[in-house]
Design a protein around this motif. Structure first.
Motif, PDB file in Angstrom:
ATOM      1  N   SER A   1       0.842  -1.189   0.000  1.00  0.00           N
ATOM      2  CA  SER A   1       0.000   0.000   0.000  1.00  0.00           C
ATOM      3  C   SER A   1       0.883   1.247   0.000  1.00  0.00           C
ATOM      4  CB  SER A   1      -0.926  -0.003   1.221  1.00  0.00           C
ATOM      5  OG  SER A   1      -1.859  -1.075   1.142  1.00  0.00           O
TER       6      SER A   1
ATOM      7  N   PRO B   1      -7.850   0.667   7.887  1.00  0.00           N
ATOM      8  CA  PRO B   1      -7.980  -0.228   6.733  1.00  0.00           C
ATOM      9  C   PRO B   1      -9.412  -0.256   6.210  1.00  0.00           C
ATOM     10  CG  PRO B   1      -6.761  -1.290   8.510  1.00  0.00           C
ATOM     11  CD  PRO B   1      -7.345  -0.036   9.080  1.00  0.00           C
TER      12      PRO B   1
ATOM     13  N   VAL C   1     -14.207  -3.533   0.016  1.00  0.00           N
ATOM     14  CA  VAL C   1     -13.262  -4.018  -0.996  1.00  0.00           C
ATOM     15  C   VAL C   1     -13.953  -4.955  -1.977  1.00  0.00           C
ATOM     16  CG1 VAL C   1     -11.131  -5.321  -1.366  1.00  0.00           C
ATOM     17  CG2 VAL C   1     -11.300  -3.736   0.567  1.00  0.00           C
TER      18      VAL C   1
ATOM     19  N   VAL D   1      -6.482 -11.014   1.799  1.00  0.00           N
ATOM     20  CA  VAL D   1      -6.459  -9.829   2.655  1.00  0.00           C
ATOM     21  C   VAL D   1      -5.019  -9.548   3.072  1.00  0.00           C
ATOM     22  CG1 VAL D   1      -8.776 -10.359   3.486  1.00  0.00           C
ATOM     23  CG2 VAL D   1      -6.802 -11.130   4.801  1.00  0.00           C
ATOM     24  N   PRO D   2      -4.696  -8.296   3.417  1.00  0.00           N
ATOM     25  CA  PRO D   2      -3.322  -7.965   3.801  1.00  0.00           C
ATOM     26  C   PRO D   2      -2.901  -8.725   5.061  1.00  0.00           C
ATOM     27  CG  PRO D   2      -4.606  -5.986   3.347  1.00  0.00           C
ATOM     28  CD  PRO D   2      -5.569  -7.121   3.407  1.00  0.00           C
TER      29      PRO D   2
ATOM     30  N   VAL E   1      -1.499  -5.243   0.653  1.00  0.00           N
ATOM     31  CA  VAL E   1      -2.641  -4.824  -0.151  1.00  0.00           C
ATOM     32  C   VAL E   1      -3.674  -5.948  -0.189  1.00  0.00           C
ATOM     33  CG1 VAL E   1      -1.320  -3.281  -1.652  1.00  0.00           C
ATOM     34  CG2 VAL E   1      -1.523  -5.703  -2.254  1.00  0.00           C
ATOM     35  N   PHE E   2      -4.903  -5.583  -0.526  1.00  0.00           N
ATOM     36  CA  PHE E   2      -5.896  -6.582  -0.896  1.00  0.00           C
ATOM     37  C   PHE E   2      -5.600  -7.014  -2.333  1.00  0.00           C
ATOM     38  CE2 PHE E   2      -8.182  -4.274   2.432  1.00  0.00           C
ATOM     39  CZ  PHE E   2      -8.814  -5.306   3.129  1.00  0.00           C
TER      40      PHE E   2
ATOM     41  N   GLN F   1      -4.928  -0.972   0.903  1.00  0.00           N
ATOM     42  CA  GLN F   1      -5.795  -1.394   2.011  1.00  0.00           C
ATOM     43  C   GLN F   1      -6.368  -0.223   2.808  1.00  0.00           C
ATOM     44  OE1 GLN F   1      -4.405  -3.031   5.782  1.00  0.00           O
ATOM     45  NE2 GLN F   1      -2.279  -2.998   5.034  1.00  0.00           N
ATOM     46  N   TYR F   2      -5.833   0.992   2.611  1.00  0.00           N
ATOM     47  CA  TYR F   2      -6.332   2.135   3.365  1.00  0.00           C
ATOM     48  C   TYR F   2      -7.237   3.024   2.517  1.00  0.00           C
ATOM     49  CZ  TYR F   2      -2.675   0.598   6.528  1.00  0.00           C
ATOM     50  OH  TYR F   2      -1.894  -0.169   7.343  1.00  0.00           O
TER      51      TYR F   2
END
Length: 454
Positions: free
Chosen positions: A273, A280, A286, A303-304, A310-311, A330-331
């Motif tokens: 990310s 997150p 997502v 998932v991270p 990152v996703f 992810q943020y």
């Protein structure tokens, strides 16, 4: 009058030398050919077999009112199975369950199957990765001989390369050249002649399939596949350099982080990310992002596993034109990277098509049936070759075809082995060793002929 036999003698000697090599290599490769054909034929139907033997986990009854939120389904799975959420696989069809992969305290992974309509946990299995079940996992490991580590991988690579050369030498031996051979039908009904015809006929009709399966399986190999990967990447014909250069990346390759990824992307690093701080994004958010982006059903969302991660949504359906990988910050929820088949280079696309055909996916049932028939023919050809040898071998001897007296023939094959080694290094190495043995035998026979025992 003497020119004809002068030209014919080397040709006849070369024929005997090729026959000798075909015979020796065939005996060595025969068990690998049968192993690859049987395990490969079974693995073609992994999805069908898994569905038959795990219906209570994989199949649900569709209900009105829609499915539960991904966060609800993963929470139910984590409540039933302690661990860390690794990935979420939404139901691929209205009658399919959702799958939640969880990392255990010992680092292993399990899959929790959840009814997407009720959030009821249906059961848990050990995660077999893309194989889908422990049985198919075993079949896949046998197919690649991974049970015996790096040596097994190289054995299979050498066997695949030898299979290609066996086809070439087999076609050479089969070719009529004005003689009463080259049959395209099984003419003999009994005895060694039947097994010879069966071996030749199945071989000539299956030759193209053998070469195709061997070549499309080699990208997974260590030596040939590794070199092909490096050359493909260096030429910019796989995945051009700098694809995600503007974003930070980790040291973990996609091949390790994801259960499955495109061959040319396996060694590429996972993205990070743009920041490692903040709140997150939620799983539900997502999922909406990737589905709004039009990803094909059947995808997995990793998932991270760290604040920097990152996703990653990835999907590899039977129709590979829909395969896709999406990395999401992810943020911020920003899509950092989104690539499908069209984003790969020429060799990258070719490898994906080859692998899909190799696994019987590209054209559905027709692809599976054609490859199943090819696998059956490979087994029949191998068994026929083994029985043909067994019936003709002298008692107490191997029955290897005699070495031609012309010493130039082994020298010619030595040159051929060097050329073959350029394309198939492990095959070339084994061919050189075999050619050197043949050369030593030829020189010894020549000395004996020049200085016969008194």
């Amino acid at each position: 009058m003497t020119t004809t036999p002068t030209r014919a003698a080397p040709s006849s000697a070369l024929y005997r030398a090729v026959w000798r090599w075909h015979f020796i290599a065939g005996l060595i490769v025969l068990p690998f050919m049968i192993l690859l054909a049987v395990t490969g034929g079974i693995y073609l139907y992994k999805d069908e077999v898994n569905a038959v033997f795990q219906p209570e986990l994989r199949i649900v009854t569709p209900q009105d009112g829609g499915t539960q939120a991904p966060s609800t389904l993963t929470a139910a799975a984590l409540a039933a199975h302690e661990g860390r959420l690794h990935s979420y696989l939404p139901p691929a069809a209205p009658d399919a369950s959702a799958q939640v992969k969880i990392v255990n305290s010992d680092g292993g992974k399990d899959i929790v199957y959840v009814n997407p309509y009720t959030a009821e946990v249906l059961g848990t299995l050990w995660d077999a990765g893309p194989s889908g079940s422990k049985f198919m996992y075993i079949v896949r490991k046998l197919h690649s001989l991974e049970y015996i580590g790096w040596f097994g991988n190289r054995l299979i690579e050498a066997a695949a390369g030898w299979m290609i050369l066996l086809v070439a030498s087999g076609v050479y031996l089969w070719w009529p050249r004005g003689r009463n051979v080259g049959t395209t039908t099984i003419k003999r009904k009994t005895g060694r002649g039947f097994w010879r015809d069966l071996h030749a006929v199945t071989g000539i009709y299956t030759a193209g399939f053998i070469v195709f399966l061997a070549l499309t399986g080699l990208p997974w190999s260590s030596v040939w596949g590794g070199k092909f990967y490096d050359i493909t990447y260096a030429m910019g014909m796989g995945m051009p350099d700098g694809y995600w250069g503007k974003y930070p990346s980790s040291t973990v390759p996609l091949g390790e982080a994801l259960d499955k990824t495109a061959w040319i992307m396996e060694k590429q690093p996972m993205l990070n990310s743009t920041t490692s701080e903040g709140v997150p994004a939620g799983l539900d958010q997502v999922v909406r992002i990737v589905e709004d982006a039009g990803i094909h059903p059947g995808y997995a969302l990793n998932v991270p596993s760290s604040p920097e991660g990152v996703f990653t949504a990835s999907v590899y359906p039977d129709d590979i034109s829909f395969e896709r990988v999406i990395h999401i910050d992810q943020y911020s929820g920003e899509i950092l990277f989104d690539v499908g088949l069209d984003g790969l280079g020429t060799f990258g696309k070719a490898a994906e098509w080859g692998i899909s055909l190799h696994m019987g996916q590209a054209f559905g049932l027709a692809n599976q049936i054609i490859l199943t028939l090819a696998c059956i023919a490979m087994v029949a050809m191998s068994v026929a070759g083994g029985l043909m040898w067994w019936k003709r071998r002298p008692a107490g001897a191997l029955g290897t075809p005699t070495m031609p007296s012309d010493w130039r023939i082994p020298r010619t094959l030595l040159v051929m082995s060097v050329v073959a080694g350029v394309f198939f290094p492990l095959v070339g190495l084994s061919m050189i060793l075999l050619a050197l043995v043949e050369l030593v035998i030829a020189l010894r026979n020549r000395r004996q002929n020049m200085h016969p025992a008194q």
